[in-house]
Write a protein that holds these residues in place. Structure first.
Motif, short mmCIF file in Angstrom:
data_model
loop_
_atom_site.label_atom_id
_atom_site.label_comp_id
_atom_site.label_asym_id
_atom_site.label_seq_id
_atom_site.Cartn_x
_atom_site.Cartn_y
_atom_site.Cartn_z
N SER A 1 22.30 -4.48 27.47
CA SER A 1 22.65 -5.82 27.94
C SER A 1 22.54 -6.86 26.82
O SER A 1 23.40 -7.72 26.66
CB SER A 1 21.75 -6.23 29.11
N VAL A 2 21.46 -6.77 26.04
CA VAL A 2 21.27 -7.72 24.94
C VAL A 2 22.34 -7.51 23.88
O VAL A 2 22.90 -8.47 23.35
CB VAL A 2 19.85 -7.60 24.34
N LEU A 3 22.67 -6.27 23.57
CA LEU A 3 23.71 -6.00 22.58
C LEU A 3 25.08 -6.48 23.08
O LEU A 3 25.89 -6.96 22.29
CB LEU A 3 23.75 -4.51 22.23
N GLU A 4 25.32 -6.37 24.37
CA GLU A 4 26.57 -6.89 24.93
C GLU A 4 26.62 -8.41 24.77
O GLU A 4 27.65 -8.96 24.39
CB GLU A 4 26.68 -6.51 26.42
N LEU A 5 25.51 -9.08 25.02
CA LEU A 5 25.44 -10.53 24.82
C LEU A 5 25.72 -10.88 23.36
O LEU A 5 26.46 -11.81 23.06
CB LEU A 5 24.07 -11.05 25.24
N THR B 1 23.86 -19.53 21.08
CA THR B 1 23.34 -20.73 21.73
C THR B 1 22.01 -20.48 22.42
O THR B 1 21.33 -21.42 22.80
CB THR B 1 24.34 -21.29 22.76
N PHE B 2 21.65 -19.22 22.61
CA PHE B 2 20.38 -18.88 23.26
C PHE B 2 19.24 -18.93 22.25
O PHE B 2 19.32 -18.31 21.19
CB PHE B 2 20.45 -17.49 23.91
N THR B 3 18.19 -19.65 22.58
CA THR B 3 17.02 -19.73 21.70
C THR B 3 15.75 -19.63 22.54
O THR B 3 15.78 -19.81 23.76
CB THR B 3 16.99 -21.07 20.93
N HIS B 4 14.68 -19.36 21.88
CA HIS B 4 13.33 -19.32 22.50
C HIS B 4 13.26 -18.43 23.72
O HIS B 4 13.09 -18.93 24.83
CB HIS B 4 12.84 -20.72 22.83
N PRO B 5 13.36 -17.17 23.65
CA PRO B 5 13.59 -16.33 22.48
C PRO B 5 15.09 -16.13 22.24
O PRO B 5 15.89 -16.18 23.16
CB PRO B 5 12.93 -15.01 22.84
N SER B 6 15.40 -15.86 21.00
CA SER B 6 16.78 -15.54 20.66
C SER B 6 17.08 -14.11 21.09
O SER B 6 16.16 -13.31 21.29
CB SER B 6 17.00 -15.70 19.16
N PRO B 7 18.34 -13.76 21.23
CA PRO B 7 18.67 -12.36 21.56
C PRO B 7 18.11 -11.37 20.54
O PRO B 7 17.73 -10.25 20.89
CB PRO B 7 20.19 -12.34 21.57
#
Length: 104
Positions: free
Chosen positions: A8-12, A20-26
């Protein structure tokens, strides 16, 4: 569960919007899935299981080390964390060594 979360994280990460995702980053999330920052005694005491080959598959496949730039970077960061915590898991595995060599 670890494998599915990593996928899922790799797909993101395969999308530009992932930055744009932070704290935590992907990137931090993916590394956190595979590492604990605990000593060997604490790992054994708490019953933490080291990543299996099934768990590592997303990092080594087309969505990870063979994927887009963000996926490759995240996979290498996760493999570096695994190597520092579980060095025997990385050493001697030709597939992992090949993926690291390809991305260096």
């Amino acid at each position: 569960l670890r494998r599915d979360m990593a996928l899922s994280v790799l797909e993101l990460l395969s999308h530009d919007r992932s930055q744009t995702f932070t704290h935590p980053s992907p990137y931090e999330v993916l590394v956190g899935l595979y590492t604990t920052n605990l000593s060997e005694e604490e790992i054994a005491e708490k019953g933490y299981k080291k990543p299996s080959s099934t768990d590592l598959a997303p990092l080594l496949g087309e969505s990870g080390a063979l994927g887009g730039k963000n996926c490759r970077i995240a996979s290498m960061m996760a493999l570096a964390g695994i190597a520092s915590e579980f060095p025997k898991l990385i050493k001697g595995n030709p597939l992992i060594e090949n993926r690291i060599w390809m991305n260096s």
